[in-house]
Scaffold this motif. Sequence first.
Motif, PDB file in Angstrom:
ATOM      1  N   THR A  24       5.005   2.997   8.764  1.00 41.19           N
ATOM      2  CA  THR A  24       4.186   1.794   8.917  1.00 41.19           C
ATOM      3  C   THR A  24       4.058   1.011   7.617  1.00 41.19           C
ATOM      4  O   THR A  24       3.398  -0.021   7.586  1.00 41.19           O
ATOM      5  CB  THR A  24       2.774   2.174   9.417  1.00 41.19           C
ATOM      6  OG1 THR A  24       2.163   3.042   8.450  1.00 41.19           O
ATOM      7  CG2 THR A  24       2.834   2.851  10.774  1.00 41.19           C
ATOM      8  N   GLY A  25       4.645   1.519   6.540  1.00 42.17           N
ATOM      9  CA  GLY A  25       4.605   0.814   5.264  1.00 42.17           C
ATOM     10  C   GLY A  25       3.570   1.317   4.295  1.00 42.17           C
ATOM     11  O   GLY A  25       3.328   0.692   3.258  1.00 42.17           O
ATOM     12  N   LYS A  26       2.976   2.467   4.574  1.00 46.19           N
ATOM     13  CA  LYS A  26       1.974   3.001   3.647  1.00 46.19           C
ATOM     14  C   LYS A  26       2.680   3.738   2.511  1.00 46.19           C
ATOM     15  O   LYS A  26       3.768   4.304   2.695  1.00 46.19           O
ATOM     16  CB  LYS A  26       0.997   3.921   4.368  1.00 46.19           C
ATOM     17  CG  LYS A  26       1.608   5.168   4.944  1.00 46.19           C
ATOM     18  CD  LYS A  26       0.595   5.992   5.705  1.00 46.19           C
ATOM     19  CE  LYS A  26       1.277   7.229   6.298  1.00 46.19           C
ATOM     20  NZ  LYS A  26       0.381   7.990   7.152  1.00 46.19           N
ATOM     21  N   PHE A  43       8.267  -2.626  -1.545  1.00 45.08           N
ATOM     22  CA  PHE A  43       9.438  -2.153  -0.796  1.00 45.08           C
ATOM     23  C   PHE A  43       8.992  -1.379   0.443  1.00 45.08           C
ATOM     24  O   PHE A  43       9.496  -1.610   1.548  1.00 45.08           O
ATOM     25  CB  PHE A  43      10.299  -1.279  -1.706  1.00 45.08           C
ATOM     26  CG  PHE A  43      11.469  -0.636  -1.038  1.00 45.08           C
ATOM     27  CD1 PHE A  43      12.635  -1.345  -0.811  1.00 45.08           C
ATOM     28  CD2 PHE A  43      11.414   0.694  -0.639  1.00 45.08           C
ATOM     29  CE1 PHE A  43      13.731  -0.748  -0.188  1.00 45.08           C
ATOM     30  CE2 PHE A  43      12.494   1.301  -0.028  1.00 45.08           C
ATOM     31  CZ  PHE A  43      13.655   0.578   0.204  1.00 45.08           C
ATOM     32  N   ALA A  44       8.042  -0.472   0.276  1.00 46.46           N
ATOM     33  CA  ALA A  44       7.536   0.307   1.408  1.00 46.46           C
ATOM     34  C   ALA A  44       6.895  -0.602   2.451  1.00 46.46           C
ATOM     35  O   ALA A  44       7.151  -0.469   3.651  1.00 46.46           O
ATOM     36  CB  ALA A  44       6.534   1.345   0.915  1.00 46.46           C
ATOM     37  N   ALA A  45       6.071  -1.532   2.003  1.00 48.03           N
ATOM     38  CA  ALA A  45       5.350  -2.407   2.926  1.00 48.03           C
ATOM     39  C   ALA A  45       6.291  -3.295   3.730  1.00 48.03           C
ATOM     40  O   ALA A  45       6.128  -3.454   4.949  1.00 48.03           O
ATOM     41  CB  ALA A  45       4.343  -3.261   2.155  1.00 48.03           C
ATOM     42  N   HIS A  46       7.287  -3.873   3.064  1.00 49.89           N
ATOM     43  CA  HIS A  46       8.187  -4.804   3.757  1.00 49.89           C
ATOM     44  C   HIS A  46       9.245  -4.086   4.581  1.00 49.89           C
ATOM     45  O   HIS A  46       9.750  -4.638   5.556  1.00 49.89           O
ATOM     46  CB  HIS A  46       8.819  -5.763   2.743  1.00 49.89           C
ATOM     47  CG  HIS A  46       7.873  -6.826   2.299  1.00 49.89           C
ATOM     48  ND1 HIS A  46       7.831  -8.073   2.873  1.00 49.89           N
ATOM     49  CD2 HIS A  46       6.898  -6.810   1.357  1.00 49.89           C
ATOM     50  CE1 HIS A  46       6.883  -8.795   2.301  1.00 49.89           C
ATOM     51  NE2 HIS A  46       6.296  -8.049   1.377  1.00 49.89           N
ATOM     52  N   LYS A  48       8.554  -1.157   6.053  1.00 49.86           N
ATOM     53  CA  LYS A  48       7.799  -0.288   6.966  1.00 49.86           C
ATOM     54  C   LYS A  48       8.234   1.168   6.799  1.00 49.86           C
ATOM     55  O   LYS A  48       8.355   1.926   7.755  1.00 49.86           O
ATOM     56  CB  LYS A  48       7.926  -0.736   8.431  1.00 49.86           C
ATOM     57  CG  LYS A  48       7.437  -2.142   8.689  1.00 49.86           C
ATOM     58  CD  LYS A  48       5.981  -2.306   8.290  1.00 49.86           C
ATOM     59  CE  LYS A  48       5.482  -3.719   8.533  1.00 49.86           C
ATOM     60  NZ  LYS A  48       4.185  -3.978   7.868  1.00 49.86           N
ATOM     61  N   PHE A  49       8.456   1.528   5.526  1.00 46.65           N
ATOM     62  CA  PHE A  49       8.775   2.906   5.168  1.00 46.65           C
ATOM     63  C   PHE A  49       7.517   3.554   4.588  1.00 46.65           C
ATOM     64  O   PHE A  49       6.820   2.936   3.779  1.00 46.65           O
ATOM     65  CB  PHE A  49       9.885   2.961   4.110  1.00 46.65           C
ATOM     66  CG  PHE A  49      11.082   2.112   4.417  1.00 46.65           C
ATOM     67  CD1 PHE A  49      11.744   2.228   5.630  1.00 46.65           C
ATOM     68  CD2 PHE A  49      11.539   1.175   3.495  1.00 46.65           C
ATOM     69  CE1 PHE A  49      12.847   1.428   5.921  1.00 46.65           C
ATOM     70  CE2 PHE A  49      12.643   0.381   3.774  1.00 46.65           C
ATOM     71  CZ  PHE A  49      13.295   0.504   4.992  1.00 46.65           C
ATOM     72  N   ASP A  50       7.231   4.774   4.984  1.00 46.84           N
ATOM     73  CA  ASP A  50       6.141   5.525   4.370  1.00 46.84           C
ATOM     74  C   ASP A  50       6.721   6.308   3.195  1.00 46.84           C
ATOM     75  O   ASP A  50       7.667   7.080   3.375  1.00 46.84           O
ATOM     76  CB  ASP A  50       5.492   6.474   5.368  1.00 46.84           C
ATOM     77  CG  ASP A  50       4.777   5.743   6.493  1.00 46.84           C
ATOM     78  OD1 ASP A  50       4.487   4.537   6.342  1.00 46.84           O
ATOM     79  OD2 ASP A  50       4.514   6.382   7.532  1.00 46.84           O
ATOM     80  N   ILE A  51       6.143   6.097   2.016  1.00 48.02           N
ATOM     81  CA  ILE A  51       6.676   6.721   0.811  1.00 48.02           C
ATOM     82  C   ILE A  51       5.545   7.375   0.022  1.00 48.02           C
ATOM     83  O   ILE A  51       4.540   6.726  -0.280  1.00 48.02           O
ATOM     84  CB  ILE A  51       7.377   5.688  -0.099  1.00 48.02           C
ATOM     85  CG1 ILE A  51       8.547   5.022   0.630  1.00 48.02           C
ATOM     86  CG2 ILE A  51       7.858   6.352  -1.393  1.00 48.02           C
ATOM     87  CD1 ILE A  51       9.213   3.908  -0.169  1.00 48.02           C
ATOM     88  N   GLU A  52       5.737   8.654  -0.288  1.00 50.18           N
ATOM     89  CA  GLU A  52       4.911   9.339  -1.279  1.00 50.18           C
ATOM     90  C   GLU A  52       5.845   9.756  -2.403  1.00 50.18           C
ATOM     91  O   GLU A  52       6.819  10.476  -2.166  1.00 50.18           O
ATOM     92  CB  GLU A  52       4.208  10.554  -0.678  1.00 50.18           C
ATOM     93  CG  GLU A  52       3.067  10.208   0.253  1.00 50.18           C
ATOM     94  CD  GLU A  52       2.288  11.432   0.689  1.00 50.18           C
ATOM     95  OE1 GLU A  52       2.229  12.417  -0.090  1.00 50.18           O
ATOM     96  OE2 GLU A  52       1.765  11.402   1.813  1.00 50.18           O
ATOM     97  N   LEU A  53       5.551   9.290  -3.595  1.00 49.84           N
ATOM     98  CA  LEU A  53       6.462   9.496  -4.715  1.00 49.84           C
ATOM     99  C   LEU A  53       5.667   9.793  -5.983  1.00 49.84           C
ATOM    100  O   LEU A  53       4.716   9.083  -6.311  1.00 49.84           O
ATOM    101  CB  LEU A  53       7.314   8.239  -4.929  1.00 49.84           C
ATOM    102  CG  LEU A  53       8.187   8.182  -6.172  1.00 49.84           C
ATOM    103  CD1 LEU A  53       9.292   9.220  -6.108  1.00 49.84           C
ATOM    104  CD2 LEU A  53       8.768   6.792  -6.336  1.00 49.84           C
ATOM    105  N   LYS A  54       6.091  10.838  -6.671  1.00 48.25           N
ATOM    106  CA  LYS A  54       5.508  11.149  -7.971  1.00 48.25           C
ATOM    107  C   LYS A  54       6.643  11.450  -8.933  1.00 48.25           C
ATOM    108  O   LYS A  54       7.554  12.221  -8.613  1.00 48.25           O
ATOM    109  CB  LYS A  54       4.564  12.351  -7.889  1.00 48.25           C
ATOM    110  CG  LYS A  54       3.882  12.652  -9.208  1.00 48.25           C
ATOM    111  CD  LYS A  54       2.889  13.787  -9.079  1.00 48.25           C
ATOM    112  CE  LYS A  54       2.206  14.040 -10.416  1.00 48.25           C
ATOM    113  NZ  LYS A  54       1.272  15.176 -10.349  1.00 48.25           N
TER     114      LYS A  54
END
Length: 195
Positions: A24-26, A43-46, A48-54
């Motif tokens: 959903t872009g979170k 990038f995630a928002a447009h 619609k990719f859900d990304i958790e990155l550290k």
Amino acid sequence: MRHMQISRNTNETRISLELNIDGTGKSEIKTGCGFLDHMLTLFAAHGKFDIELKCEGDTWVDYHHTVEDVGICLGTAFFHLLSDKKGLTRYGSFILPMDEALILTAIDFSGRAYLNWDMNISAQKVGDFDTELAEEFWLGFTRHAQCTLHFKQLAGTNAHHIIEGAFKSVARSIRQAVKIDQEFINDIPSTKGTL
């Protein structure tokens, strides 16, 4: 749902990434580079990719290794999530206006790595971010996603707007390309029968 977790640990960076390309872009992004965090949030928002990155990188040197290695990880994740290619739309393109900037991107998840970076960013820095690193990010991505990716700057003078327009435009191009075509869900999108 196409979702995966990957990690990459080198002497220069330690990265953990969770990606859902049917999201959903979170996003929750912490790379140690504020401008890169901003671009990947967009990038995630447009897309619609859900990304958790550290990422914990050698930012006391500069941001080069962090930016490149994050691009490598993101490209690797897309490669694995799209490896089957059955039913894949495969192609995507988008022209995005960002104030005075106008950016065209086009992508083909072809299995062949190629980046065309036809961008004219006159400033060397946006804040403490070296603008040449935007190209390094997408080089890392294309090599590991094994895709063909074109960027074309049609207008623009503000470096922040140009790079932001590029990240937003490519997110929307990728969003198109990764969709599953329900009408041809068992077909490989190539006359060769393989990609």
